[in-house]
Each structure stands twice: as structure tokens, then as C-alpha cells.
Design an enzyme around this catalytic site. Structure first.
Site, mmCIF file in Angstrom:
data_model
loop_
_atom_site.group_PDB
_atom_site.id
_atom_site.type_symbol
_atom_site.label_atom_id
_atom_site.label_comp_id
_atom_site.label_asym_id
_atom_site.label_seq_id
_atom_site.Cartn_x
_atom_site.Cartn_y
_atom_site.Cartn_z
ATOM 1 N N ASP A 31 34.045 -16.226 -58.023
ATOM 2 C CA ASP A 31 33.383 -14.950 -57.807
ATOM 3 C C ASP A 31 31.870 -15.121 -57.696
ATOM 4 O O ASP A 31 31.222 -14.551 -56.822
ATOM 5 C CB ASP A 31 33.704 -13.986 -58.952
ATOM 6 C CG ASP A 31 35.094 -13.383 -58.802
ATOM 7 O OD1 ASP A 31 35.551 -13.289 -57.651
ATOM 8 O OD2 ASP A 31 35.695 -13.029 -59.814
ATOM 9 N N GLY A 72 34.298 -9.560 -54.744
ATOM 10 C CA GLY A 72 35.503 -10.290 -54.391
ATOM 11 C C GLY A 72 35.872 -10.246 -52.918
ATOM 12 O O GLY A 72 35.110 -10.646 -52.054
#
Length: 556
Positions: free
Chosen positions: A342, A477
Site C-alpha cells: 500500500d 489501494g
């Protein structure tokens, strides 16, 4: 002063009032016309406090102008002295009332003769300094006043505390997360074995200011307010000053090392027992008239017993080892997060940082050094601190912007089109108009940034808060990929948000139809670029052909 509908830093009297209202039992009187007396409304609306001392306005109206302000000012001071019984009354003019060029110092001197409390005039140039500069100067003035008062009364005790201790200087009302930062700083210092001597001005008392020299060193976490006071104490009492802002993993580690070095150095230095400050001038004369050996023997013979009782001791040297387990686990966690998938998605993404010099410089270094984010531009509205800011962000950003004009900041953001912004409430407004997310990292701020929850920006917990702010400010994301595939969730026909208020362009029906086919997350950018191309080429109606021409001109 220039007129504007938005100012990053307010007028000088707001800074003086913020300092005065931060102390306990200090009353501020503002000599001002109607319209300048908005401080009470601003503070009660933003600060989540149940009790605070309101500022009194000594209003300048046509009757006062006709007969002079002297009687009005003196009467207001003496009345508040009897009603409130404060330790100190601080009188401040405003930019508007300063035009009258009245001798307010004379008014203060006369009122002091009739008042039981101390009365001083905020000695700042309201035409040349802004809110933050005035706050810094006012705090230094109040500290100097009470240090000198204690010295004259023989109450100034410069002997150091038995254990390592520190003063935290510059925590005051309406500051950006100041209360939470103060709590985190105190926890950090306490974990290092350092006691907290005084925290000023927020929650402090002017009657305790004579105890400032008893601390081993001073901590000034924000450059905007506290540096003048820290430098005064450094010059007057040779008190070490730590001005490093412990924001982010790297700078927090630097701060811890500086605390350790100062405490260990002072403990190991011979003769660390300071002279009593109420004999400061007397001692200085002795030093000039006697040899150092004779003076030392005289001082030792007179103060031998007292010194033995007050010798600073340090059972174990202060070092990073004190926080070894906590620091190791924390740094390992941050290192793991920075290597995660991430966080790696943020690598190379463009960002813009703007705010006060302390937070903007720290945030720039955190983004570039700890998060791998590309800072295209770092800027500050603290023009008086421009040299320091440039030095701090050098090598961490592509360009630097020093300005207090929000339109320049807006134009810069529109030109760069970053993935996210980290700035003040004004940059948040700009980001909303450009559909760019913004994380607020500096004052001036909205009420939403005076949170009820615990949200420090300093220390280890502050680093967690910053990491969350950075990560959540970017598109998360797989969101970019999903928006590109499904065209987002935009149900509007056209995104029309823009910094431009011009109405000289018209979108033809075929142009609007083509614009609707563009995915929502880039539609605003395409629209702005097409309009820019049309204006540069004197085109008033945007058709499909114009859109394709703009695309070819951009090399897309």
C-alpha cells in the site's frame, strides 16, 4: 496591511491576545474600534474549552476621538483590576487604533499607579509584523518583565533542579494541535527521565515565570512562537535550547539524541551548580573586580551547604537506551509500513506542501525521506523565515514558494496538478475546487482540526497520525484502477470545478458529449487543459475539434 478575503496570518494584535489569553489569570484589553473586537468570538468558536478569560475591548468611538482615549483606557484598566483581580493586564492596540498615535505607554504607566496588578503594553509594531511575529515578541516581553521583576525583588533562584528538567515554550491557544503536541512532548521527555518544569504560555501562570531558569534546558517545538524567549533565556542564563521539531521518525530520533547529549553534558560538567540569579549582577561585578580563583573560593564558602543539597544528579545517563524497546518496536513498525504494498503505491506520486515554516518543512522532509513521495513544491507563508525554510527543504522538493498570497498558491497547485496537497484550510478549499485531496497540516485551520480526540503531530504517536493522514489523503489501494475501468461514481454531466471564474468560454453540445465519455477521475483535468488551450488561441466555443486540437498540443 493589505486587504484580502483570506489571510494566512492575522494582524499583530491577534498574536498578542493569543499569548495573553493562554496564561492563567491574565486579562487582555484591546484598544480598538468596533469591528476589531472579534477575538472572543473566534476563540470560543474554535477552541474546545469550557472556561477561558475573555478579552475586553476598550472601544474607540467618535466620543473618544473627540476628547481623547486617556480617561477611557485608564478607567477600563482600573475597572478590570477591581472586577477580575488578575495577575497581569496586557493592553494592546490594533492596526486601526494605532493610526491615532496615542501615547499608550503613558496611559499604562498611569493606570499601573492605581492598580494592584501588573500592567504592561504589548510592545509590537502593528504595521510591520503579523500575528505570529507579534505573539513571539509578546511572550518574550512578558517573560522578560517577570524575570526582571523577580530579580529586583531578590526572588530569582537560578539554581538548577535536582533531576533533569525542561521548559516547553510556545504552546498557546488557537495553535495547530498544540494541546495534543504538548501532552505527547511531556510524555516523551518523562520517558527519558526528564521532569517538566514549566509549560508556557498555555496553562502557565505569570507568577511562576521566575522559575524558568531552574530547568536544565528549554524546548521550543515551533519556530513561529517561542524562539525569542528561548534565545533570551539562552543569553541571560546560558540555558541550552532545543529547537528541533520532533515530527517524523528521523527528527524525533534527533530530538531524543539532543536531549540525551545536553543532560549528559551538563551532568558531567564541573561546576554545573548555577549562581543564584538574584545575585546575578552582584556576581558579575565580583568577576570583573576579583580573580576567578578568589571569586570561586568566596562563592563556595558562602553557598557550600546549599550547593551540596542542590547538586544535580543523574542516576543513569539519559540516552536513547532509555526508550530502547519502545523506539525499536516503533521504528520497526514504520519500516515495515514503508515497505508494504500500500505504501509503495505512493512512491513517486506528486504532492504539494504549504503552511507555516515549522510544519511545512517537517512535512516536506517526512514525505520525501520517510514515505517516498515526490514533493513538487514546498512553500510557507512565513516570509520572515524564508532563509531558514529554504535551507530545511533543500534537496527534498523540486521548487520552493514563499508567499502570503493564496492566489499564487492556488495557481501553483493548478499548474502542478499534484495527486494530493498537504496545507492549511485554504489549500483544502483550493483542493476541493480542483478535485485534489488535501490533508491539513498547519494553521490557519477550521473547527474540524480542533479535534476532541487525541491527535498529536509530534513524537511517536504524532508520526502514526501523520502516516495515516498521508496514506488516507491519496487515492487508496485499487481505487485508481477501479475508477479507470468503471468510470467512477460520478453522476454529474460535467465536472465544472475550476479556479477560474471567467465566463468567456462556451461548451458546444458535441464537446459536452465527448467530455462526458471521459472517466470521472481525469475529466476535470481534461476540461481545464482544454479551456487553457482555447484561451491561449482566442477560441470562445469549445467543440470536439477543439478538444482534439488541445490533446495534440499537449502531446497526448
Amino acid at each position: 496591511m493589505k486587504l484580502a478575503y483570506w489571510m494566512y496570518a492575522g494582524p499583530a494584535h491577534i498574536g498578542s491576545l493569543r499569548v495573553a489569553s493562554s496564561f492563567k489569570n491574565v486579562h487582555a484589553i484591546m484598544h480598538a474600534p468596533l469591528g476589531d473586537d472579534y477575538f472572543n468570538v473566534m476563540r470560543s468558536m474554535l477552541e474546545r474549552e469550557r472556561d477561558f478569560t475573555p478579552v475586553t475591548a476598550s472601544i474607540v468611538d467618535r466620543h473618544v476621538l473627540a476628547r481623547g482615549s486617556q480617561n477611557k483606557v485608564i478607567e477600563t484598566i482600573t475597572r478590570k483590576d477591581k472586577e477580575e483581580k488578575p495577575d497581569l493586564i496586557l493592553l494592546t492596540p490594533t492596526c486601526t487604533s494605532s493610526i491615532l498615535q496615542e501615547d499608550l505607554q503613558n496611559f499604562v504607566d498611569r493606570a499601573a499607579l492605581e492598580s494592584k496588578c501588573d500592567v504592561i503594553l504589548a510592545d509590537v509594531n502593528h504595521y510591520r509584523v503579523n500575528e505570529l511575529q507579534a505573539a513571539d515578541r509578546t511572550l518574550e516581553q512578558v517573560v522578560r518583565f517577570y524575570i526582571e521583576k523577580a530579580r529586583k525583588q531578590g526572588l530569582l533562584d537560578g539554581l538548577k533542579s535536582q533531576k533533569p528538567s525542561a521548559n516547553i515554550i510556545g504552546i498557546f491557544t488557537l495553535g495547530f494541535h498544540n494541546q495534543h503536541d504538548s501532552r505527547e512532548l511531556q510524555k516523551l521527555l518523562t520517558d527519558l527521565g526528564v521532569d517538566i518544569n514549566l509549560v508556557i504560555p498555555e496553562g502557565g501562570s505569570v507568577t511562576d515565570l521566575h522559575k524558568l531558569p531552574q530547568a536544565w534546558f528549554n524546548v521550543v517545538p515551533y519556530r513561529e512562537v517561542g524562539l525569542m524567549t528561548g534565545n533570551y533565556l539562552l543569553k541571560e542564563f546560558d540555558m541550552p535550547l532545543i529547537s528541533t521539531t520532533p515530527m517524523g521518525v528521523v527528527d524525533t530520533a534527533v530530538f531524543v539524541r539532543q536531549v540525551a547529549e545536553i543532560c549528559n553534558k551538563l551532568t558531567s560538567t564541573k561546576g554545573f551548580i548555577q549562581k543564584s540569579s538574584n545575585n546575578y549582577k552582584k556576581d558579575t561585578e565580583l568577576e570583573s573586580n576579583k580573580s576567578s580563583d578568589l571569586y570561586s573560593r568566596t562563592l563556595l564558602s558562602e553557598k557550600d551547604k546549599e550547593k551540596e543539597e542542590r547538586i544535580p544528579t543523574l542516576d543513569t545517563p539519559v540516552s536513547i537506551e532509555t526508550l530502547k524497546n519502545e523506539t525499536f518496536n516503533f521504528e520497526e513498525y514504520i519500516a515495515w509500513f514503508s515497505r508494504s504494498i500500500d505504501c509503495q503505491n505512493l512512491t513517486g506520486k506528486k504532492s504539494v506542501v504549504f503552511g507555516d515554516s515549522t510544519h511545512a518543512a517537517s512535512m516536506t522532509r517526512i514525505l520525501a525521506r520517510e514515505m517516498g513521495v515526490r514533493v513538487c513544491c514546498a512553500g510557507t507563508y512565513c516570509k520572515h523565515d524564508a532563509d531558514w525554510f529554504r535551507e530545511q527543504v533543500q534537496g527534498f522538493c523540486d521548487e520552493v514558494l514563499i508567499t502570503d498570497d493564496h492566489t499564487q498558491v492556488g495557481d501553483m497547485i493548478a499548474r502542478i496538478e499534484p495527486a494530493t496537497i498537504f496545507g492549511t484550510q485554504m489549500e483544502r478549499h483550493i483542493g476541493k475546487r480542483l478535485d485534489i485531496p488535501c490533508g491539513v497540516i498547519s494553521s490557519p485551520v477550521h473547527i474540524q482540526n480542533f479535534s476532541l480526540g487525541y491527535r498529536p503531530f509530534l513524537g511517536y504517536e504524532g508520526t502514526n497520525q501523520i502516516a495515516d493522514l498521508v496514506y488516507n489523503s491519496f487515492t487508496l489501494g485499487m481505487e485508481d484502477h477501479l475508477l479507470e475501468i468503471f468510470g467512477g461514481h460520478d453522476t454529474k454531466e460535467v465536472i465544472t470545478k475550476s479556479l477560474s471564474n471567467d465566463t468567456d468560454l462556451t461548451w458546444a453540445s458535441d464537446g459536452l458529449a465527448e467530455l462526458k465519455k471521459i472517466p470521472g477521475f481525469v475529466r476535470g483535468r481534461i476540461k481545464r487543459n482544454t479551456e487553457k488551450f482555447a484561451r491561449e488561441n482566442s477560441i470562445t466555443t469549445i467543440t470536439v475539434e477543439v478538444m482534439y486540437a488541445a490533446k495534440e498540443a499537449a502531446g497526448a
